[in-house]
Motif scaffolding. Sequence first.
Motif, PDB file in Angstrom:
ATOM      1  N   ASP A   1     -23.096  57.851  34.660  1.00 45.12           N
ATOM      2  CA  ASP A   1     -22.340  56.795  33.992  1.00 45.12           C
ATOM      3  C   ASP A   1     -22.928  55.410  34.256  1.00 45.12           C
ATOM      4  O   ASP A   1     -22.329  54.563  34.942  1.00 45.12           O
TER       5      ASP A   1
ATOM      6  N   ALA B   1     -25.907  51.457  28.691  1.00 43.58           N
ATOM      7  CA  ALA B   1     -26.801  52.522  28.244  1.00 43.58           C
ATOM      8  C   ALA B   1     -28.243  52.058  28.140  1.00 43.58           C
ATOM      9  O   ALA B   1     -29.174  52.850  28.292  1.00 43.58           O
ATOM     10  N   GLN B   2     -28.453  50.747  27.896  1.00 42.98           N
ATOM     11  CA  GLN B   2     -29.819  50.244  27.737  1.00 42.98           C
ATOM     12  C   GLN B   2     -30.650  50.404  29.010  1.00 42.98           C
ATOM     13  O   GLN B   2     -31.881  50.368  28.961  1.00 42.98           O
TER      14      GLN B   2
ATOM     15  N   GLN C   1     -31.339  52.950  30.488  1.00 39.68           N
ATOM     16  CA  GLN C   1     -32.218  54.117  30.339  1.00 39.68           C
ATOM     17  C   GLN C   1     -33.615  53.715  29.882  1.00 39.68           C
ATOM     18  O   GLN C   1     -34.589  54.406  30.187  1.00 39.68           O
TER      19      GLN C   1
ATOM     20  N   HIS D   1     -29.146  60.735  32.052  1.00 35.19           N
ATOM     21  CA  HIS D   1     -27.887  59.990  32.149  1.00 35.19           C
ATOM     22  C   HIS D   1     -26.739  61.002  32.127  1.00 35.19           C
ATOM     23  O   HIS D   1     -26.399  61.548  31.079  1.00 35.19           O
TER      24      HIS D   1
ATOM     25  N   TRP E   1     -22.774  62.314  32.718  1.00 34.29           N
ATOM     26  CA  TRP E   1     -21.438  61.787  32.434  1.00 34.29           C
ATOM     27  C   TRP E   1     -20.406  62.490  33.304  1.00 34.29           C
ATOM     28  O   TRP E   1     -20.313  63.717  33.323  1.00 34.29           O
TER      29      TRP E   1
ATOM     30  N   ASP F   1     -15.877  52.446  34.063  1.00 36.80           N
ATOM     31  CA  ASP F   1     -16.979  53.113  34.732  1.00 36.80           C
ATOM     32  C   ASP F   1     -16.951  52.885  36.238  1.00 36.80           C
ATOM     33  O   ASP F   1     -17.373  53.744  37.003  1.00 36.80           O
TER      34      ASP F   1
ATOM     35  N   THR G   1     -29.015  67.652  28.550  1.00 37.31           N
ATOM     36  CA  THR G   1     -28.060  67.315  27.495  1.00 37.31           C
ATOM     37  C   THR G   1     -27.108  68.465  27.220  1.00 37.31           C
ATOM     38  O   THR G   1     -25.927  68.258  26.924  1.00 37.31           O
TER      39      THR G   1
END
Length: 327
Positions: free
Chosen positions: A137, A141-142, A144, A153, A155, A232, A320
Amino acid sequence: MTGIISHDGEKRLVLASGRAHPELAQDVADSLGIELLPTTAYDFANGEIYVRFGESVRGSDAFVLQSHCSPINQWMMEQLLMVDALKRASAKTITVIAPFYPYARQDKKHRGREPISARLMADLFRTAGADRIMSVDLHAAQTQGFFDGPVDHLWAQPILVEYVRTRVDTSNVTVVSPDAGRIRVAEQWAAKLGGGPLAFVHKTRDIRSPNKAVSNRVVGDVEGRSCVIVDDLIDTAGTIAGAVRVVLEAGAKDVIVAATHGVLSDPATERLQECGAREVIITDTLPIAEERRFPQLTVLSIAPLLARAIREVFDDGSVTSLFDGNA
């Protein structure tokens, strides 16, 4: 021997841990069915850090886990030294596991002449010898894109949602974002909790003052409903405590707070105890000292998720697929 040997008898997985959160590292090792890599680590009188691994790591797929709690700069440096040691000891691949990414909130420039600290952390990991980063988390997100290599990433939402579903009546729940910036996450939560309404708290912040925000009012339907405030991380808990206050003032039946990372800097424990939330739910991406725990706090284990992700990476599988079922 430490580690997992693959079916072809060639690949070897090793898991090393820094000193920040040894309990989490041990739980991950137990989930993988391996022992942690024997490691010696200590501080010299002037604050310099020494690390050495007690077994050969030549040709191994090495994973280095460190939780970036306070003192964050010490633990960051220790993890960099461990990566460097693995590189010089001829590990085949090195994956940095940073469940709570260091300096994650400094992901862009708000004003002139500021650093982008989250990018610098990625550059330091790469320079030390890391091939891959795994985190849970990310605040933005950027982040990454800051690392020149694969970033996994993960979750925590499925873990948190599964537990929260047992604590609320999903037919009468409103998911609340503590500010406008987290509405997308709140939408995902609402979908998984039965598609109920959304709300958000209108918040103002002075970017020149750290850890200071004012929760003004709630926008959305919360009257008579069980509300789940999602975020988060919880640091000093000013934002969360303010959000709980305005949601209760707007007529909510009760409030549960759910967040991935429990930073819990002072005076977070006091604020969370007194804010009126029925329960505060976090994961153990960061260590929670006994003096920071309180009756309403629930801490869920992130170790099974990290272990599954490590195994997927080691077996050249799909991280994923842990979340959407697609390889």
